[in-house]
Design a protein around this motif. Structure first.
Motif, mmCIF file in Angstrom:
data_model
loop_
_atom_site.group_PDB
_atom_site.id
_atom_site.type_symbol
_atom_site.label_atom_id
_atom_site.label_comp_id
_atom_site.label_asym_id
_atom_site.label_seq_id
_atom_site.Cartn_x
_atom_site.Cartn_y
_atom_site.Cartn_z
ATOM 1 N N ALA A 146 0.772 -1.250 -0.327
ATOM 2 C CA ALA A 146 -0.346 0.389 0.118
ATOM 3 C C ALA A 146 0.759 1.531 -0.216
ATOM 4 C CB ALA A 146 -1.132 -0.363 1.656
ATOM 5 N N LEU A 147 1.702 1.031 0.490
ATOM 6 C CA LEU A 147 2.953 2.575 0.681
ATOM 7 C C LEU A 147 3.315 2.709 -0.340
ATOM 8 C CD1 LEU A 147 4.930 2.288 4.174
ATOM 9 C CD2 LEU A 147 2.810 3.634 4.019
ATOM 10 N N ASP A 149 2.624 1.697 -3.576
ATOM 11 C CA ASP A 149 1.043 1.928 -4.915
ATOM 12 C C ASP A 149 1.101 3.763 -3.597
ATOM 13 O OD1 ASP A 149 0.598 -0.520 -4.933
ATOM 14 O OD2 ASP A 149 -1.188 -0.898 -3.869
ATOM 15 N N HIS A 150 1.045 4.449 -3.022
ATOM 16 C CA HIS A 150 0.858 5.569 -2.922
ATOM 17 C C HIS A 150 2.577 6.412 -3.103
ATOM 18 C CE1 HIS A 150 -2.622 4.261 -1.357
ATOM 19 N NE2 HIS A 150 -3.326 5.839 -1.520
ATOM 20 N N SER A 246 3.033 8.508 4.029
ATOM 21 C CA SER A 246 1.593 7.715 3.639
ATOM 22 C C SER A 246 2.233 6.807 5.091
ATOM 23 C CB SER A 246 1.146 6.799 2.858
ATOM 24 O OG SER A 246 0.833 7.716 1.299
ATOM 25 N N ALA A 248 0.006 3.274 6.726
ATOM 26 C CA ALA A 248 -0.315 2.161 7.061
ATOM 27 C C ALA A 248 -1.489 0.926 7.899
ATOM 28 C CB ALA A 248 0.601 0.957 6.226
ATOM 29 N N CYS A 250 -2.628 -0.714 9.935
ATOM 30 C CA CYS A 250 -2.887 -2.505 10.912
ATOM 31 C C CYS A 250 -3.051 -3.379 11.934
ATOM 32 C CB CYS A 250 -2.825 -3.617 9.522
ATOM 33 S SG CYS A 250 -0.470 -3.083 9.965
ATOM 34 N N ASN A 271 -1.494 10.717 2.943
ATOM 35 C CA ASN A 271 -2.495 9.217 3.458
ATOM 36 C C ASN A 271 -2.343 8.331 3.973
ATOM 37 O OD1 ASN A 271 -2.766 9.704 0.464
ATOM 38 N ND2 ASN A 271 -0.575 10.234 0.436
ATOM 39 N N LEU A 273 -3.862 5.329 5.683
ATOM 40 C CA LEU A 273 -4.099 3.373 5.040
ATOM 41 C C LEU A 273 -4.574 2.364 5.210
ATOM 42 C CD1 LEU A 273 -0.982 4.115 2.102
ATOM 43 C CD2 LEU A 273 -3.259 4.938 1.723
ATOM 44 N N ILE A 275 -5.659 -1.015 6.269
ATOM 45 C CA ILE A 275 -5.351 -2.664 5.492
ATOM 46 C C ILE A 275 -6.306 -3.367 6.548
ATOM 47 C CG2 ILE A 275 -3.351 -4.092 5.711
ATOM 48 C CD1 ILE A 275 -3.054 -1.842 4.159
#
Length: 335
Positions: A146-147, A149-150, A246, A248, A250, A271, A273, A275
């Motif tokens: 995810a990190l 992807d951003h 960003s 993530a 979780c 961001n 995000l 998870i």
């Protein structure tokens, strides 16, 4: 394998609720007591996660019904798949989808599940490797992806991992280091510095170095964050993430509340995000497991993994709840 060749019974660690309260015990049960599903799996390995510790220790909030077999992960081989998606003998992995919470999970020698929940084990791997990864490592991989992807790339700056000595945190440190990032590991366990540096952390800081930051906007530091803690730690990491960085998110070991402001979002374009490893779509799952097989082969997992028998789980549950278990614990369900 045909249905006539299937075992007639299986061994499971069951959590019961009766006049004695909530407690765990081992039982040998007929195959007919397994839950509904289209695929029968011979389980070889599971793992010990914080949720599993809660369930086995009789803590409320994880198991939705009783009796229940905990174990939110499993690996094994397909005995029979009524959908035809998997041939008998195929090595498979299952994490999430509510097993060990809403449906019997991996602390048993057999599991009946839906074939759509399974992913094939990557070539060259085995059940012990898969459960050395487990939900914790899979979640860490989703966070790293995810990190990326951003926009996070090696060389962007320091990447913070909170709760770094735990299962998710340990794997995140190793994965980020393998990808070439400069990793700062934050942990409340003061004796884990050498362990975390061996995983690839360039710097290890105490938990209070992060959670002690309380202003709505702190000095920009982190290019990215993998947060496994939540609460004040997440709020502080969020306030000190760099422009267009960003986080993530979780975990909630440090609390589910998030006391913060929108300033990092609207003044720095940060961001947040989320998870979710439980209902992650199958294509993303397969991509994550393929990346894990590439970046965390068995020899790299050895330093963060211990293998224990299913018979030991009741004694291990309070240990993981007390924060005394480092890294990952693989459960060999055959012993």
């Amino acid at each position: 394998m045909t249905s006539s060749e299937r075992p007639e019974t299986y061994r499971a660690l069951r959590v019961l609720k009766d006049d004695a309260g909530i407690h765990a015990e081992f039982q040998t049960l007929p195959v007919g007591t397994l839950p509904e599903g289209d695929t029968l799996v011979a389980v070889t390995h599971s793992s010990l996660n914080y949720k599993d510790g809660l369930a086995v220790a009789g803590k409320p909030g994880v198991l939705r019904t009783y009796p229940m077999t905990p174990g939110i992960d499993l690996a094994g081989t397909v005995l029979q798949d009524d959908t035809g998606a998997y041939a008998a003998g195929t090595a498979v992995i299952l994490t999430g989808w509510g097993i060990g919470e809403r449906q019997d999970g991996g602390y048993a020698t057999l599991a009946r599940v839906r074939s759509g929940w399974l992913v094939p084990a990557p070539e060259g791997t085995d059940g012990q490797w898969a459960m050395g990864i487990g939900t914790a490592g899979f979640t860490a991989m989703l966070a790293v992806m995810a990190l990326e992807d951003h926009g996070l790339t090696p060389g962007d700056g320091e990447v913070l991992v909170t709760g770094a000595a735990g299962g998710v945190g340990s794997t995140a440190v190793a994965l980020l280091a393998a990808a070439g990032h400069t990793v700062v590991a934050s942990s409340g366990r003061t004796g884990e510095t050498e362990y975390l540096k061996a995983l690839g952390a360039s710097t290890v800081i105490g938990r209070d170095n992060v959670s002690g930051l309380t202003r709505p906007l702190e000095k920009e530091r982190w290019a990215g964050v993998v947060d496994t803690v939540g609460g004040a730690t997440l709020a502080a990491a969020y306030a000190s993430t760099r422009t267009h960085g960003s986080l993530a998110v979780c975990g909630l070991a440090g609390g589910s509340a998030l006391q913060t402001t929108v300033f990092p979002l609207i003044l720095r374009g940060v961001n947040l995000l989320g998870i979710d490893s439980v209902t992650c779509p199958t294509p993303r799952r397969r991509a994550a497991w393929a990346r894990l097989a590439r970046d965390l082969p068995a020899d790299r997992l050895a330093s963060v993994t211990q293998v224990r028998g299913l018979s030991e789980v009741p004694a291990l549950a309070p240990e993981i709840l007390a924060g005394r278990i480092r890294g990952r614990t693989v459960i060999d369900v055959t012993r």
